[in-house]
Design a protein around this motif. Structure first.
Motif, PDB file in Angstrom:
ATOM      1  N   ARG A 149       7.405  -4.659  -2.371  1.00 36.67           N
ATOM      2  CA  ARG A 149       7.627  -3.847  -1.164  1.00 36.67           C
ATOM      3  C   ARG A 149       8.467  -2.578  -1.383  1.00 36.67           C
ATOM      4  O   ARG A 149       8.105  -1.504  -0.881  1.00 36.67           O
ATOM      5  N   LEU A 197       6.557   0.654  -2.429  1.00 37.61           N
ATOM      6  CA  LEU A 197       5.503   1.177  -1.573  1.00 37.61           C
ATOM      7  C   LEU A 197       6.099   2.199  -0.608  1.00 37.61           C
ATOM      8  O   LEU A 197       7.279   2.155  -0.300  1.00 37.61           O
ATOM      9  N   VAL A 238      -3.709   2.549  -1.085  1.00 34.19           N
ATOM     10  CA  VAL A 238      -3.688   1.392  -1.989  1.00 34.19           C
ATOM     11  C   VAL A 238      -5.038   0.681  -2.010  1.00 34.19           C
ATOM     12  O   VAL A 238      -5.674   0.486  -0.971  1.00 34.19           O
ATOM     13  N   THR A 270       2.303   1.055   3.893  1.00 32.83           N
ATOM     14  CA  THR A 270       1.524   2.088   3.205  1.00 32.83           C
ATOM     15  C   THR A 270       0.731   2.940   4.206  1.00 32.83           C
ATOM     16  O   THR A 270       0.608   2.597   5.380  1.00 32.83           O
ATOM     17  N   TRP A 308      -4.768   0.844   3.152  1.00 30.25           N
ATOM     18  CA  TRP A 308      -4.892  -0.324   2.260  1.00 30.25           C
ATOM     19  C   TRP A 308      -6.312  -0.855   2.373  1.00 30.25           C
ATOM     20  O   TRP A 308      -6.778  -1.197   3.456  1.00 30.25           O
ATOM     21  N   CYS A 346      -2.068   3.549  -5.815  1.00 35.18           N
ATOM     22  CA  CYS A 346      -1.612   2.237  -6.263  1.00 35.18           C
ATOM     23  C   CYS A 346      -2.777   1.253  -6.264  1.00 35.18           C
ATOM     24  O   CYS A 346      -3.638   1.315  -5.377  1.00 35.18           O
TER      25      CYS A 346
END
Length: 205
Positions: A36, A39, A45, A63, A66, A107
Motif C-alpha cells: 500500500r 501506491l 495498475v 490508485t 486498476w 505498476c
C-alpha cells in the motif's frame, strides 16, 4: 500458451476460492500492508492472476485505475460478482500473451502465480513489456523452499489437481526476477499461510 488442465482446475475451484482464502485473510492483509505505501493516485495498475479479487478490492482504492485479470473466466465472474468500481475493472487475460500496449502501466502486481505457471518466463517478458520505464513490479509469491518443507500440503494439493511448476527460496526467486531486467528493491517474508510469502518489490531497469 495456456495450460488447459491448469485452467480447468481454477475454473472448477473459482466458486470456492474466496471462501477458501478467508482463512488466510490476516496473511493477505499483511501483504497489502507492505504494498500500500508504494501506491498512489496517479498510478495505472495491472494485476495478473487476480483470482476473485482478494487483493484487488483492498489496494485499488489507492490508485488511479486498476485492471484485475485472470486466465480463468470463472474467477473473473466471481470477482465481478463482488463489484466493479469507477477505477476497478476485471478482465480475462493470459499473463503470457497480453493484449495491452507497450509501456502502458505504472505498476504490475502478480501474486502467488509465477510458481504455478508452466512458462513463468513468458509472463515475465510480458510484464516487462507493458510496464513503463522504472515501473514497479510487486510479486508476492509462495516460497516453498523457505522454512519447513510442507510435503503433506503439497501432496494433498497435487491429489486435488493443483500443479506447482516452480519451487524457489528467497535468493532463487530474486535471481529469477533479475534475469528479466528488473532491479529488486526488497523482499519481505510473510508467514502463516500455506508457505512463506515473499513480498517482492522490484523496478523495471
Amino acid at each position: 500458451m495456456i495450460d488447459k488442465s491448469n485452467k480447468k482446475f481454477w475454473d472448477k475451484f473459482a466458486k470456492l476460492y474466496a471462501p477458501f482464502m478467508k482463512k488466510d485473510k490476516g496473511v493477505y492483509d499483511k501483504v497489502c500492508e507492505y504494498i500500500r505505501p508504494h501506491l498512489n493516485k496517479d498510478m495505472e495498475v495491472l494485476e495478473l492472476a487476480c483470482g476473485s479479487g482478494q487483493l484487488s478490492f483492498s489496494l485499488s482504492k489507492h490508485t488511479k485505475s486498476w485492471i484485475g485479470t485472470d486466465f480463468s473466466e470463472q474467477m473473473i465472474l466471481e470477482a465481478k460478482k463482488r463489484g466493479e468500481y469507477e477505477n476497478l475493472t476485471f478482465e480475462t487475460a493470459d499473463a503470457t500473451a497480453l493484449s495491452y500496449s507497450h509501456e502502458k502501466f505504472d505498476c504490475v502486481l502478480i501474486a502467488n502465480a509465477l510458481h504455478i505457471m508452466p512458462k513463468p518466463d513468458e509472463a515475465m517478458k510480458e510484464i516487462y513489456r507493458v510496464l513503463k520505464p522504472n515501473g514497479t513490479l510487486f510479486a508476492p509469491t509462495f516460497l516453498w523452499k523457505e522454512g519447513k518443507q510442507r510435503k503433506m500440503i503439497k501432496r494433498l494439493m497435487s491429489i486435488i489437481g493443483f500443479k506447482m511448476y516452480q519451487e524457489w527460496d528467497k535468493k532463487e526467486f530474486e535471481d529469477f526476477i533479475k534475469e528479466y531486467g528488473f532491479s529488486v528493491v526488497e523482499m519481505k517474508l510473510v508467514y502463516g499461510g500455506l508457505a512463506p510469502i515473499g513480498v517482492m518489490r522490484a523496478y523495471k531497469k
